[in-house]
Scaffold this motif. Sequence first.
Motif, mmCIF file in Angstrom:
data_model
loop_
_atom_site.group_PDB
_atom_site.id
_atom_site.type_symbol
_atom_site.label_atom_id
_atom_site.label_comp_id
_atom_site.label_asym_id
_atom_site.label_seq_id
_atom_site.Cartn_x
_atom_site.Cartn_y
_atom_site.Cartn_z
ATOM 1 N N GLY A 1 -7.324 5.360 -10.436
ATOM 2 C CA GLY A 1 -6.816 4.199 -9.681
ATOM 3 C C GLY A 1 -7.382 3.704 -8.172
ATOM 4 O O GLY A 1 -7.070 3.017 -7.782
ATOM 5 N N LEU A 2 -8.677 4.364 -8.045
ATOM 6 C CA LEU A 2 -9.552 4.091 -7.048
ATOM 7 C C LEU A 2 -10.531 2.974 -7.270
ATOM 8 O O LEU A 2 -11.184 3.239 -8.109
ATOM 9 C CB LEU A 2 -9.860 5.381 -6.233
ATOM 10 N N PRO A 3 -10.781 2.006 -6.468
ATOM 11 C CA PRO A 3 -11.819 1.102 -6.624
ATOM 12 C C PRO A 3 -13.186 1.605 -6.564
ATOM 13 O O PRO A 3 -13.386 2.419 -5.581
ATOM 14 C CB PRO A 3 -11.411 -0.089 -5.729
ATOM 15 N N ASN A 4 -14.205 0.996 -6.957
ATOM 16 C CA ASN A 4 -15.557 1.226 -7.038
ATOM 17 C C ASN A 4 -16.499 0.218 -6.155
ATOM 18 O O ASN A 4 -17.458 0.357 -6.213
ATOM 19 C CB ASN A 4 -16.425 1.333 -8.364
ATOM 20 N N HIS A 5 -15.634 -0.106 -4.783
ATOM 21 C CA HIS A 5 -16.315 -1.181 -4.254
ATOM 22 C C HIS A 5 -15.493 -0.801 -2.754
ATOM 23 O O HIS A 5 -14.393 -0.278 -2.494
ATOM 24 C CB HIS A 5 -16.040 -2.483 -4.293
ATOM 25 N N ASP A 6 -16.136 -1.227 -1.811
ATOM 26 C CA ASP A 6 -15.505 -1.245 -0.251
ATOM 27 C C ASP A 6 -14.259 -2.074 -0.212
ATOM 28 O O ASP A 6 -13.932 -2.910 -1.150
ATOM 29 C CB ASP A 6 -16.336 -2.040 0.758
ATOM 30 N N THR A 7 -13.215 -1.437 0.489
ATOM 31 C CA THR A 7 -11.988 -2.318 0.152
ATOM 32 C C THR A 7 -11.588 -2.397 2.061
ATOM 33 O O THR A 7 -12.625 -2.065 3.013
ATOM 34 C CB THR A 7 -10.657 -1.225 0.006
ATOM 35 N N GLY A 8 -10.667 -3.192 2.023
ATOM 36 C CA GLY A 8 -10.147 -3.408 3.761
ATOM 37 C C GLY A 8 -9.569 -2.034 4.338
ATOM 38 O O GLY A 8 -9.367 -1.152 3.566
ATOM 39 N N ALA A 9 -9.399 -2.311 5.580
ATOM 40 C CA ALA A 9 -8.650 -1.037 6.416
ATOM 41 C C ALA A 9 -7.117 -0.957 5.544
ATOM 42 O O ALA A 9 -6.392 -1.910 5.960
ATOM 43 C CB ALA A 9 -8.781 -0.923 7.615
ATOM 44 N N PHE A 10 -6.588 0.078 5.148
ATOM 45 C CA PHE A 10 -5.287 0.284 4.897
ATOM 46 C C PHE A 10 -4.932 1.519 5.369
ATOM 47 O O PHE A 10 -5.695 2.757 5.276
ATOM 48 C CB PHE A 10 -5.040 0.190 3.242
ATOM 49 N N PRO A 11 -3.642 1.743 6.109
ATOM 50 C CA PRO A 11 -2.808 0.633 6.433
ATOM 51 C C PRO A 11 -3.330 -0.233 7.425
ATOM 52 O O PRO A 11 -4.421 -0.190 8.219
ATOM 53 C CB PRO A 11 -1.381 1.418 7.001
ATOM 54 N N ASN A 12 -2.645 -1.615 7.702
ATOM 55 C CA ASN A 12 -3.070 -2.654 8.399
ATOM 56 C C ASN A 12 -1.775 -3.275 8.996
ATOM 57 O O ASN A 12 -0.895 -3.003 8.249
ATOM 58 C CB ASN A 12 -4.226 -3.466 7.746
ATOM 59 N N PRO A 13 -1.749 -4.293 9.962
ATOM 60 C CA PRO A 13 -0.743 -4.793 10.321
ATOM 61 C C PRO A 13 0.181 -5.488 9.190
ATOM 62 O O PRO A 13 1.146 -5.826 9.138
ATOM 63 C CB PRO A 13 -1.354 -5.773 11.397
ATOM 64 N N GLY A 14 -0.340 -6.233 8.215
ATOM 65 C CA GLY A 14 0.240 -6.734 7.087
ATOM 66 C C GLY A 14 0.517 -6.057 6.165
ATOM 67 O O GLY A 14 1.492 -6.101 5.105
ATOM 68 N N ASN A 15 -0.003 -4.597 5.984
ATOM 69 C CA ASN A 15 0.252 -3.827 4.782
ATOM 70 C C ASN A 15 0.160 -2.087 5.182
ATOM 71 O O ASN A 15 -0.905 -1.848 5.665
ATOM 72 C CB ASN A 15 -0.727 -3.938 3.610
ATOM 73 N N PRO A 16 1.453 -1.580 5.464
ATOM 74 C CA PRO A 16 1.510 -0.286 6.146
ATOM 75 C C PRO A 16 1.020 0.992 5.119
ATOM 76 O O PRO A 16 1.339 1.982 5.404
ATOM 77 C CB PRO A 16 2.830 -0.164 6.654
ATOM 78 N N ASN A 17 0.703 0.582 4.067
ATOM 79 C CA ASN A 17 0.459 1.607 2.955
ATOM 80 C C ASN A 17 -0.913 2.120 2.951
ATOM 81 O O ASN A 17 -1.922 1.397 3.330
ATOM 82 C CB ASN A 17 0.754 1.242 1.578
ATOM 83 N N THR A 18 -1.021 3.359 2.406
ATOM 84 C CA THR A 18 -2.278 3.915 2.410
ATOM 85 C C THR A 18 -2.706 4.256 0.911
ATOM 86 O O THR A 18 -2.008 4.424 -0.046
ATOM 87 C CB THR A 18 -2.296 5.515 2.665
ATOM 88 N N ILE A 19 -4.111 3.861 0.498
ATOM 89 C CA ILE A 19 -4.422 3.977 -0.767
ATOM 90 C C ILE A 19 -4.442 5.545 -1.237
ATOM 91 O O ILE A 19 -4.997 6.313 -0.454
ATOM 92 C CB ILE A 19 -5.804 3.456 -1.137
ATOM 93 N N SER A 20 -4.033 5.838 -2.447
ATOM 94 C CA SER A 20 -3.923 7.067 -2.917
ATOM 95 C C SER A 20 -4.285 7.006 -4.423
ATOM 96 O O SER A 20 -4.214 6.219 -5.200
ATOM 97 C CB SER A 20 -2.628 7.860 -2.726
#
Length: 836
Positions: free
Chosen positions: A68-87
């Motif tokens: 479930g992890l992408p093979n490209h850069d992502t935005g910063a998570f958490p961020n002000p609009g989304n408090p969740n962390t990629i796992s």
Amino acid sequence: MKSNVYNYDITFFPMIHTYRTHIQIACGCICLALLSWGLTRVSAQTNTNTANFTITEDASYIYFQGNGLPNHDTGAFPNPGNPNTISEQEVDFRVTKYPVKNASSSPANVVGIALNGIVFQPGTGETYENDRSWRYEALQDTRDLGLDANNAHVQPTGKYHYHGTPTGLVSLLNTGDDMVHVGYAADGFKMYYSQSGAYDSSYRLKNGTRNGGLGGEYDGTFTQDFEYIAGLGDLDECNAMMHNGEMVYLITNEYPYIARCLWGDADASFGAPGGSEQGGQGGRGGPRGERPPRNEVPVQNEHNHTTDHTHAHDDQHRHEDNSHTHIIPQQAQNYIAYNGSLSAVKTYSDQDQITNTAAVNLLSQRNIMTGNDDGTFAPSRPINRAESIKTLLEALSIDPENTATNPFPDVNASAWYGGYIAKAKQENIVEGYPDGTFRPVETVNQAELLKMLLESFGVPIRSATEGKAWFAPYAKYATETKLIDTLAPDEPMTREAFAEVVYRLIMQQDALLGRQTNNPKNAVTTMAFAGGAFTADEIENFFGGSLTSGVTTVDCTLSGGTKTSCYQFTVAPDATRDHTIGPWCPTNIADADTQGGIWPDGGEINPVSGEFIANLSDFYNDPNWQLFDESTGEINVTDSAVACAAAARPDVDPEYQNHCVECRLEYMDAIPEITYTIPVMPVNAGTPQRISQSGTGVSFNGTRFDASAPTSDILSAYTIAPFDDCGGHVNLHVGYHYHEHTGCSKEIAVTNHEALIGIALDGYGMYRQTDETDLDECQGHYSETEGYHYHIAETGKNEFLGCFTGEYGCASENASSCDASASNQRGGRSAGGPPR
């Protein structure tokens, strides 16, 4: 045993430079879309996690597994609009390799899976004050949901998922082609992204203010701010279209971005429709339906009607005018709707020799005709008695007899056809020859096959009248209900020709079953209706002197890619009309309405008098309307070919804004001779088709029925392009054409029914308006007397039909060939632009 297709076990960090380069390129394309949305995206962040995913396949499914992890850069998570962390997540999905399109669509939550193992999940869980009737869109600028430049963010579970165009993935997969294959929908159909944005969705923002306590203008903040308008764009309600001969879903930079519904059945691994993605493995299909009791129908004996199968109406329904006489398709007593699983469409080694691909494909998918052991279909080989019996029984869902007994001395019970012939003998479908033999490899002529086919299905057929050939009633039924195009009773029938006849009979029966379950709309969207077709004689009779010559039959390719037979006929450039054309624009604001035409707006027909022109600023509540000289009252009218050409286009020349646009036939060097190519047997498109560039159809006086006039283009330049009192005007490309039916053109009277006024490009009849309430979204419905047909929209609506139910043919100056699938790749405006 699953075979490996792709295997990605990628540690992202060592390849960071390559991927960052791709993303910067992609952002150069996507930023325009972001500006139009008014969105801010969280800044890019290097993903140092390992993207681990594999794509494998077996004979039936494609499997997606990963973390479930992408093979490209992502935005910063958490961020002000989304408090969740990629796992990391457990990704375990599958899709069928042979998707099947259903008659209607179903809502979907997890719509599909990208080629990097990330799911497409366009909807959100955020609602306005816990009111589920107002659900926030992810791609809006009112509430920040913390999406990154890939139009993705993270759920509380840590799951990274796409709500719109997966920008980073598109960049990685970009090979320079416009259409980029980015994933698979849960029902198995492919998902694409068009880098040029060449295809438009058919959704739009609603007009006005939201109802209820929420209030405010519809601005795209909520899913409920949008509405679907069939035919508005290139894509259907599920953002689907035809691409390279197959249905695909398109991801767009406009709502719905990613499809919110699916045409096929989602695999159980994606969870329940509209629910979560959790769920076990599953599949489609089921057992065949239970058959009703069969009556004996011996081939050699006359078919006897019983009171159970008599019909209240005479099956020889006659139209009193213009010799419009035909037999209406009858319900077969031995046929039931197919309820089994469909097999994959086969590709035969002699596929390029097959013309009637729709027929061969359907019979292959239902296992009715599946080709030969050597991989061929042998379309031109005459069908023999054994093959025809097997085909008939499979079409009726009758299993072969499992017996070692020889039903005939020349039939080997262990041969592939032995069980079928034994069952046919048991069911009294065949009796054999007087010498007791069956002769399985002997060919069968057309007359014998029609009798065998119609009696096995249990179609009510009248007995031959005295002096007529024994096969006359079967031939009459088959020709007049369009089961066959030409009759050659003593000639053998090829395998492909017999497949086409069986296919057409199945289409008729499925349509009749749909009607008899009191659900005509579903039947319309599912099947082709033979009763809606025309004969060549009818076309020649109805058009009369408007045609340059007789109707011919040609090979053609319809808008959906179906290769079939079409009628072709050419309308004379000076086709006899029933009325004088014009006038259109009055010349002075003192002129009466007899000196101008009409203008439809808001469902009303407005007479274009001088007073109407003078009051356009009040009519449209806009002071910028000024089409006349206040000192003289003279109206600005385009009065030359140059002026007409400059004003009658989407980007109206500024010199001709605030003009009454009038084009005349004398402005044209030559009036084109238009050739129409329409299917002999209408082919249902499955999903409604956008009205084509070639117009809607043709009137029986030879005048083209055009698509809706693009009033938004016209009015935005403060111009008006009136129709004459008969609903037509001229453009410099096609000449005179209709946008409204006001009763001027030739009509064919029909007993107990609205008059027939023309033929649509998909081959179905166009009739006058009706007060019937069961019309589908394309203005069509089914009746016993007329088959499937259209009724034109009410006067003042500025359209004849909302869409096409069938695959349409061609209307052009080129009479040599017709391939409507090429022009259907992009809708575009109709020839010549406004005024159309």
